[in-house]
Design an enzyme around this catalytic site. Sequence first.
Site, PDB file in Angstrom:
ATOM      1  N   SER A  23       0.834  -1.214   0.000  1.00 53.50           N
ATOM      2  CA  SER A  23       0.000   0.000   0.000  1.00 53.50           C
ATOM      3  C   SER A  23       0.862   1.256   0.000  1.00 53.50           C
ATOM      4  O   SER A  23       0.583   2.228  -0.709  1.00 53.50           O
ATOM      5  CB  SER A  23      -0.899   0.013   1.237  1.00 53.50           C
ATOM      6  OG  SER A  23      -1.865  -0.993   1.139  1.00 53.50           O
ATOM      7  N   GLY A  92      -6.100  -3.692  -8.535  1.00 53.18           N
ATOM      8  CA  GLY A  92      -7.204  -2.784  -8.232  1.00 53.18           C
ATOM      9  C   GLY A  92      -6.690  -1.460  -7.696  1.00 53.18           C
ATOM     10  O   GLY A  92      -7.230  -0.388  -7.996  1.00 53.18           O
ATOM     11  N   SER A 165     -13.419   1.743   2.371  1.00 53.37           N
ATOM     12  CA  SER A 165     -12.406   1.313   1.404  1.00 53.37           C
ATOM     13  C   SER A 165     -11.326   2.379   1.292  1.00 53.37           C
ATOM     14  O   SER A 165     -11.600   3.523   0.915  1.00 53.37           O
ATOM     15  CB  SER A 165     -13.044   1.081   0.027  1.00 53.37           C
ATOM     16  OG  SER A 165     -12.040   1.114  -0.973  1.00 53.37           O
ATOM     17  N   GLN A 167      -9.022   2.356  -0.835  1.00 48.26           N
ATOM     18  CA  GLN A 167      -8.768   2.650  -2.253  1.00 48.26           C
ATOM     19  C   GLN A 167      -9.694   3.753  -2.739  1.00 48.26           C
ATOM     20  O   GLN A 167      -9.278   4.676  -3.432  1.00 48.26           O
ATOM     21  CB  GLN A 167      -8.948   1.384  -3.086  1.00 48.26           C
ATOM     22  CG  GLN A 167      -7.902   0.337  -2.764  1.00 48.26           C
ATOM     23  CD  GLN A 167      -7.943  -0.848  -3.706  1.00 48.26           C
ATOM     24  OE1 GLN A 167      -8.828  -0.955  -4.545  1.00 48.26           O
ATOM     25  NE2 GLN A 167      -6.988  -1.742  -3.559  1.00 48.26           N
ATOM     26  N   ASP A 314      -7.013  -7.840   4.204  1.00 52.32           N
ATOM     27  CA  ASP A 314      -6.220  -8.735   3.343  1.00 52.32           C
ATOM     28  C   ASP A 314      -5.724  -9.972   4.091  1.00 52.32           C
ATOM     29  O   ASP A 314      -5.070 -10.831   3.496  1.00 52.32           O
ATOM     30  CB  ASP A 314      -5.028  -7.972   2.751  1.00 52.32           C
ATOM     31  CG  ASP A 314      -5.488  -6.936   1.728  1.00 52.32           C
ATOM     32  OD1 ASP A 314      -6.606  -7.074   1.190  1.00 52.32           O
ATOM     33  OD2 ASP A 314      -4.732  -5.980   1.478  1.00 52.32           O
ATOM     34  N   ARG A 387      -2.885 -14.110  -2.339  1.00 51.17           N
ATOM     35  CA  ARG A 387      -3.091 -14.359  -0.896  1.00 51.17           C
ATOM     36  C   ARG A 387      -3.660 -15.756  -0.649  1.00 51.17           C
ATOM     37  O   ARG A 387      -3.371 -16.383   0.369  1.00 51.17           O
ATOM     38  CB  ARG A 387      -3.968 -13.281  -0.280  1.00 51.17           C
ATOM     39  CG  ARG A 387      -3.349 -11.897  -0.467  1.00 51.17           C
ATOM     40  CD  ARG A 387      -3.598 -10.948   0.666  1.00 51.17           C
ATOM     41  NE  ARG A 387      -3.214  -9.598   0.262  1.00 51.17           N
ATOM     42  CZ  ARG A 387      -1.975  -9.097   0.355  1.00 51.17           C
ATOM     43  NH1 ARG A 387      -1.004  -9.823   0.856  1.00 51.17           N
ATOM     44  NH2 ARG A 387      -1.711  -7.876  -0.048  1.00 51.17           N
TER      45      ARG A 387
HETATM   46  C1  S3P Z   1      -5.601  -1.194  -0.216  1.00 52.22           C
HETATM   47  C2  S3P Z   1      -6.852  -1.227   0.352  1.00 52.22           C
HETATM   48  C3  S3P Z   1      -7.655  -2.459   0.468  1.00 52.22           C
HETATM   49  C4  S3P Z   1      -6.793  -3.702   0.293  1.00 52.22           C
HETATM   50  C5  S3P Z   1      -5.852  -3.594  -0.864  1.00 52.22           C
HETATM   51  C6  S3P Z   1      -4.930  -2.398  -0.721  1.00 52.22           C
HETATM   52  C7  S3P Z   1      -4.898   0.099  -0.308  1.00 52.22           C
HETATM   53  O1  S3P Z   1      -8.659  -2.456  -0.526  1.00 52.22           O
HETATM   54  O2  S3P Z   1      -7.610  -4.837   0.154  1.00 52.22           O
HETATM   55  O3  S3P Z   1      -5.051  -4.767  -0.955  1.00 52.22           O
HETATM   56  O4  S3P Z   1      -3.675   0.090  -0.543  1.00 52.22           O
HETATM   57  O5  S3P Z   1      -5.540   1.142  -0.124  1.00 52.22           O
HETATM   58  P1  S3P Z   1     -10.082  -1.720  -0.290  1.00 52.22           P
HETATM   59  O6  S3P Z   1      -9.787  -0.335   0.020  1.00 52.22           O
HETATM   60  O7  S3P Z   1     -10.826  -1.850  -1.586  1.00 52.22           O
HETATM   61  O8  S3P Z   1     -10.731  -2.489   0.821  1.00 52.22           O
END
Ligand code: S3P
Length: 430
Positions: A23, A92, A165, A167, A314, A387
């Site tokens: 991250s 993602g 979230s 993200q 995660d 994972r």
């Molecule tokens: C992440 C947020 C998480 C996590 C992903 C990394 C990030 O996703 O599952 O592996 O770096 O902000 P979500 O925000 O969609 O839950």
Amino acid sequence: MELKVTGAAKNLRGTIRVPGDKSMTHRALLLGAMAGGASRLRGMMRAGVIDAMRDCLAALGVEIEKIDEEETLVHGRHWLSPDRILDCRNSGTTMRFLMGALAGSSVSATLTGSPRLSQRPMDRVAEPLRRMGAQIAGHNGSDQPPLQIAGSRLRGIEYDMPVASAQVKTAILLAGLHAEGRTLIHEPVASRDHSERLLRHLGVSVTNSNGTLHLEPIQAPLPAFEFVIPGDLSAAAFMVAAALLTPGSEIRVQNLGLNPTRTGLLNTMRRMGATIETSAITETAGEPTGELTATFSPLKGIEIQGEQVVSMIDEIPALAVVATQAHGETKIRGAGELRLKESDRLSGMTAELRKMGAQIEEHPDGLTIEGPTPLTGTRVHSHGDHRLAMALTVAGLLASGETIIADAEVIHESYPEFVTTLRSIGAELE
Ligand code: S3P
């Protein structure tokens, strides 16, 4: 590639390091790419998911220079409209962050990705960005990739996030940096806050009062920065799980990120009876970093709900394996988001752990696991998810007989040194 675990492990012992946090690496590369000047990153993750971000940024004209195994320079600049489609592959984070960063930029770009990524929800990002004035057009009028984004003038919004979230939150913050007026975000539950910490470190005004984030737009380019990225707790989780479950084990993980929005698994496993000690030693770009020691411990089942799930989103595949060896029932609820990751992690873990003899029930938003159950080695499948592959390797280390993990090369997406590190603490893998 198939990974073969030759039998139950004994006495996993040693001192290890894990890859730089995924991250934080994504954020450091992206903010470095937006900054005015060269940012120096040490210890970033070098793995498939990061290659996706790096290559997209390169297509936007950003030079990312590998100095040596430890150090990378990111030459931030005004982005250029790319002459090719940006391939976010299976990442993602890459797609969602770039949606936010491109929305308020002065360039136009198209984002695409793997078939799995194209099924994952992007409307959760597109919708708030459109409210800010973003121009985003998905495939056939949907919000699915390929996504065409034409950078435009944005305005700050007040947004109630329907799902927790990081993200989505980060995409809105990145867009808000160049918007007119302040951006307010209400989070239902606090998700990982690496973006807020790094932005604050760069002098951006982003504050959190009672779960509401306030971001002021920036008036000048972000400054270049230095960031020593600590080890990834989500990678360490598999090593910790293996040590806790294998008699005679004790491992120490050095240089580990211990951000409290990420330590949910450690807290949960402690409540299950685990002996895990952590000590924060330094802070780097606002991120607490330290050491962890995990010792073999008898564990008991536990119940975890939505709020706790967010801080270990995660780590649920690792927890599912741990739960097969804990005494009593483990109930995981409020974890429907796991169906939307690199694979459907609820159905994938249920199917594969069952093949090994686990007593595991799948629910729409979680799992129920009864333990302790002896696991038996067999052939299991990664479902194309790093994972899952690593969690099943840990299950293999507990099982009698041989476990084969099919399509295990996906581990390289986030942890290329996984097998070498497991061997270094005494696991037998081929
Ligand atoms: C992440 C947020 C998480 C996590 C992903 C990394 C990030 O996703 O599952 O592996 O770096 O902000 P979500 O925000 O969609 O839950």
